[in-house]
Write a protein that holds these residues in place. Sequence first.
Motif, short mmCIF file in Angstrom:
data_model
loop_
_atom_site.label_atom_id
_atom_site.label_comp_id
_atom_site.label_asym_id
_atom_site.label_seq_id
_atom_site.Cartn_x
_atom_site.Cartn_y
_atom_site.Cartn_z
N CYS A 9 42.03 109.69 -31.66
CA CYS A 9 40.99 110.54 -31.08
C CYS A 9 40.22 109.86 -29.95
O CYS A 9 39.82 110.53 -28.99
N ASN A 47 41.03 115.58 -29.37
CA ASN A 47 40.08 115.18 -28.34
C ASN A 47 38.74 115.85 -28.57
O ASN A 47 38.66 116.92 -29.18
N ALA A 48 37.71 115.23 -28.09
CA ALA A 48 36.35 115.69 -28.35
C ALA A 48 35.88 116.79 -27.41
O ALA A 48 34.81 117.35 -27.61
N SER A 92 40.64 111.52 -26.32
CA SER A 92 39.41 111.98 -25.67
C SER A 92 39.26 111.34 -24.29
O SER A 92 38.82 112.00 -23.34
#
Length: 183
Positions: free
Chosen positions: A116, A87-88, A120
């Motif tokens: 991702c 995740n960002a 995220s």
Amino acid sequence: MAQTALLVIDVQDSFLHMPYWDDTGFDDYLERLNRLIASARARNWRVVHILHERAGSPFDPAGPLVRTMAGVDRREGDAEFRKRVHNALTDSGLHQWLQEQGIAKLVIAGLRTEQCCETSTRVASDLGYEVVFVTDATHTFPMRHKGSGTVFDADALKLKTELVLEDRFARIASVADYAAATA
């Protein structure tokens, strides 16, 4: 009105060197992504590029591939954050930066839809952000289930991602939803 940021997740050269890379539909995806970026700029949203790092791979930060892919509308003034998890938000400094900027709404785009980008989205929702997942501004690749051997194509993965995110973690949107408003 809440400040908004467009997160462009992992659209980087590293993917071009992965064994599962498949450019089927990629040019169309890139055109849609750039339309979404243009729409974000027209709305004065912050455009944030997220790059993934993983040592000993094409994602190695010491190598030359952890950079935004050619053809992506990236400009001076766009923010960049680097992550080492799926995740960002949790290890990149992005969450703190978003809070400092007063950003409460995130629009998600990038590579890979079900990894991702989806992760995220879930984390952002859990952190209290309003999240919009722009499915056609994400891209992914076919995957084979190890146990059954079943291959799930990119469209099936995107549909599954919409199913699990919609009305739980995000609102689902398309590039056309934003492009029409700026035409």
